[in-house]
Write a protein that holds these residues in place. Structure first.
Motif, PDB file in Angstrom:
ATOM      1  N   GLY A 160       0.841  -1.199   0.000  1.00 14.44           N
ATOM      2  CA  GLY A 160       0.000   0.000   0.000  1.00 14.44           C
ATOM      3  C   GLY A 160       0.867   1.236   0.000  1.00 14.44           C
ATOM      4  N   ARG A 161       0.270   2.353  -0.334  1.00 16.18           N
ATOM      5  CA  ARG A 161       0.987   3.620  -0.329  1.00 16.18           C
ATOM      6  C   ARG A 161       0.422   4.474   0.796  1.00 16.18           C
ATOM      7  N   TYR A 162       1.333   5.073   1.568  1.00 13.99           N
ATOM      8  CA  TYR A 162       0.947   5.882   2.703  1.00 13.99           C
ATOM      9  C   TYR A 162       1.475   7.303   2.523  1.00 13.99           C
ATOM     10  N   ARG A 163       0.732   8.253   3.083  1.00 14.69           N
ATOM     11  CA  ARG A 163       1.258   9.613   3.157  1.00 14.69           C
ATOM     12  C   ARG A 163       2.297   9.637   4.273  1.00 14.69           C
ATOM     13  N   ALA A 217       2.023  12.068   9.420  1.00 15.37           N
ATOM     14  CA  ALA A 217       1.258  12.606   8.294  1.00 15.37           C
ATOM     15  C   ALA A 217      -0.234  12.485   8.522  1.00 15.37           C
ATOM     16  N   ASP A 218      -0.671  11.377   9.074  1.00 22.73           N
ATOM     17  CA  ASP A 218      -2.104  11.150   9.309  1.00 22.73           C
ATOM     18  C   ASP A 218      -2.252  10.001  10.295  1.00 22.73           C
ATOM     19  N   PRO A 219      -2.622  10.296  11.547  1.00 25.22           N
ATOM     20  CA  PRO A 219      -2.759   9.221  12.546  1.00 25.22           C
ATOM     21  C   PRO A 219      -3.749   8.140  12.139  1.00 25.22           C
ATOM     22  N   ASP A 220      -4.747   8.493  11.309  1.00 26.12           N
ATOM     23  CA  ASP A 220      -5.743   7.490  10.903  1.00 26.12           C
ATOM     24  C   ASP A 220      -5.132   6.391  10.040  1.00 26.12           C
ATOM     25  N   THR A 263      -3.526  -2.747  10.447  1.00 30.00           N
ATOM     26  CA  THR A 263      -2.173  -3.194  10.115  1.00 30.00           C
ATOM     27  C   THR A 263      -1.527  -2.195   9.163  1.00 30.00           C
ATOM     28  N   VAL A 264      -0.207  -2.147   9.216  1.00 29.31           N
ATOM     29  CA  VAL A 264       0.600  -1.349   8.297  1.00 29.31           C
ATOM     30  C   VAL A 264       1.615  -2.302   7.664  1.00 29.31           C
ATOM     31  N   ASP A 265       1.595  -2.384   6.343  1.00 26.91           N
ATOM     32  CA  ASP A 265       2.465  -3.324   5.624  1.00 26.91           C
ATOM     33  C   ASP A 265       3.540  -2.548   4.861  1.00 26.91           C
ATOM     34  N   ILE A 266       4.800  -2.955   5.043  1.00 31.54           N
ATOM     35  CA  ILE A 266       5.933  -2.299   4.392  1.00 31.54           C
ATOM     36  C   ILE A 266       6.936  -3.369   3.970  1.00 31.54           C
ATOM     37  N   VAL A 267       7.493  -3.237   2.772  1.00 33.44           N
ATOM     38  CA  VAL A 267       8.558  -4.138   2.341  1.00 33.44           C
ATOM     39  C   VAL A 267       9.846  -3.733   3.051  1.00 33.44           C
ATOM     40  N   GLN A 304       1.012  -5.041  13.233  1.00 34.00           N
ATOM     41  CA  GLN A 304      -0.339  -5.057  13.789  1.00 34.00           C
ATOM     42  C   GLN A 304      -0.468  -3.963  14.846  1.00 34.00           C
ATOM     43  N   VAL A 305      -1.479  -3.108  14.713  1.00 32.18           N
ATOM     44  CA  VAL A 305      -1.713  -2.065  15.712  1.00 32.18           C
ATOM     45  C   VAL A 305      -2.436  -2.709  16.891  1.00 32.18           C
ATOM     46  N   VAL A 306      -1.730  -2.814  18.016  1.00 35.93           N
ATOM     47  CA  VAL A 306      -2.293  -3.446  19.214  1.00 35.93           C
ATOM     48  C   VAL A 306      -3.264  -2.502  19.911  1.00 35.93           C
ATOM     49  N   GLY A 307      -2.900  -1.214  19.988  1.00 36.85           N
ATOM     50  CA  GLY A 307      -3.776  -0.237  20.627  1.00 36.85           C
ATOM     51  C   GLY A 307      -2.985   0.902  21.231  1.00 36.85           C
TER      52      GLY A 307
END
Length: 334
Positions: free
Chosen positions: A121-124, A241-244, A249-253, A266-269
């Motif tokens: 995915g692409r993120y700001r 850039a944007d907390p939302d 999950t956030v996926d990065i190579v 994985q965002v636990v909280g």
């Protein structure tokens, strides 16, 4: 005498006429029997069912309707009336030899049967200002007392679209240098200390679009790929850039000594941390990994430019190494 002869002649004519009439009547009756429809049976049911041309796989077609119990045994069952719904044959979306437009072609240098990794995915990204974060490391092992007080440090410097990053502590000794692009950090070279001394070097050859390790190891480079150190500041930039964006999950190579692969965080909280610099609100992330690999966790502090204020590594044998922030120095916003 003449009267008797006339009567005999008329009897023969009458007999011949009667026989001819009988033959005509029999012929007409036979023709009528051949062309007339059979008489309808009162009360005979009409069977109506919808059928397909072929029964579905694993199922058999429905059996025809049986005649009613009161039907004569010698009478044949009436034919069923069937209504067939003709469905158009389904066509493939694309011929087998074609691929959807916009699908990236596999690199010619990739191993047979293996497609290069594509950025999930692409993120700001808005990168944090130059900072120095000092930590204290605590190590615990099953059946042993905790060892405290080991120092660790993260040094992050940005200037003129370039960066340098150095990190030591629970993740080992890591370094990264490079620039910035539309996807955030764009590493050029990264290093990590090896277990027997020396350093493993990973080069991001952007001119040829390759990630290079050693003389022969090479993989396709996709925009947004990170190394084991830069991925932490990339996560900071995504949150800044944007907390939302930091949800689920956030996926990065990520490329490192074991090659390049997709790292899923994985965002636990949200959690409150008690630290030497005060109570800090944080976002807790866990890097998902196969069984048998180390469990890596990071806590990012939104009020501190989303910098990592705690890192923890849990080994399969239960050994835990935790580094917690004890001081933060941040330059003016860049």
């Amino acid at each position: 005498m003449m009267i008797a002869v006339h009567l005999a002649r008329h009897r023969r004519l009458v007999a011949l006429g009667g026989l001819s009439l009988l033959l005509h009547l029999l012929a007409l009756a036979l023709i009528d029997a051949l062309v007339a429809p059979p008489p309808a049976r009162i009360g005979a049911p009409i069977a109506l069912r919808l059928v397909n041309d072929a029964a579905p796989s694993g199922k058999t077609a429905a059996a025809p309707t049986a005649p009613p119990p009161d039907a004569p045994a010698s009478a044949p069952a009436p034919p069923s009336t069937e209504t067939r719904a003709e469905l158009p044959a389904m066509q493939p979306l694309l011929p087998a030899s074609e691929t959807p437009p916009g699908t990236p072609a596999p690199s010619s240098s990739a191993a047979p049967g293996l497609a290069p990794l594509q950025m999930p995915g692409r993120y700001r990204v808005h990168l944090p200002p130059s900072s120095r974060v000092a930590y204290a490391v605590t190590r615990t092992a099953p059946g042993r007392p905790a060892a405290e007080g080991e120092p660790a440090e993260l040094v992050w410097e940005r200037s003129g679209g370039a960066y340098r990053l150095r990190l030591d502590g629970v993740l080992g000794e890591l370094a990264s240098a490079g620039g910035e692009d539309d996807a955030g950090l764009a590493p050029n070279e990264a290093s990590e200390a090896g277990p027997a001394g020396g350093a493993q070097i990973t080069r991001f050859n952007r001119a040829e679009g390759r990630i290079e390790q050693g003389l022969n190891a090479s993989e396709a480079l996709t925009q947004g790929s990170q190394d084991r150190a830069s991925v932490l500041l990339q996560l900071s930039g995504i949150g800044l850039a944007d907390p939302d964006q930091v949800q689920d999950t956030v996926d990065i190579v990520v490329a490192g000594s074991g090659g390049a692969r997709i790292a899923r965080w994985q965002v636990v909280g949200k959690e409150e941390l008690r630290t030497p610099v005060g109570q800090l609100a944080s976002v807790h992330l866990l890097r998902l990994a196969p069984a048998g690999e180390a469990r890596v966790e990071v806590w990012l502090a939104p009020d501190k430019s989303w910098l990592p204020v705690q890192l923890r590594v849990t080994q399969p044998d239960g050994t835990v190494a935790n580094q917690l922030v004890r001081a933060i120095e941040t330059a003016a916003s860049q």
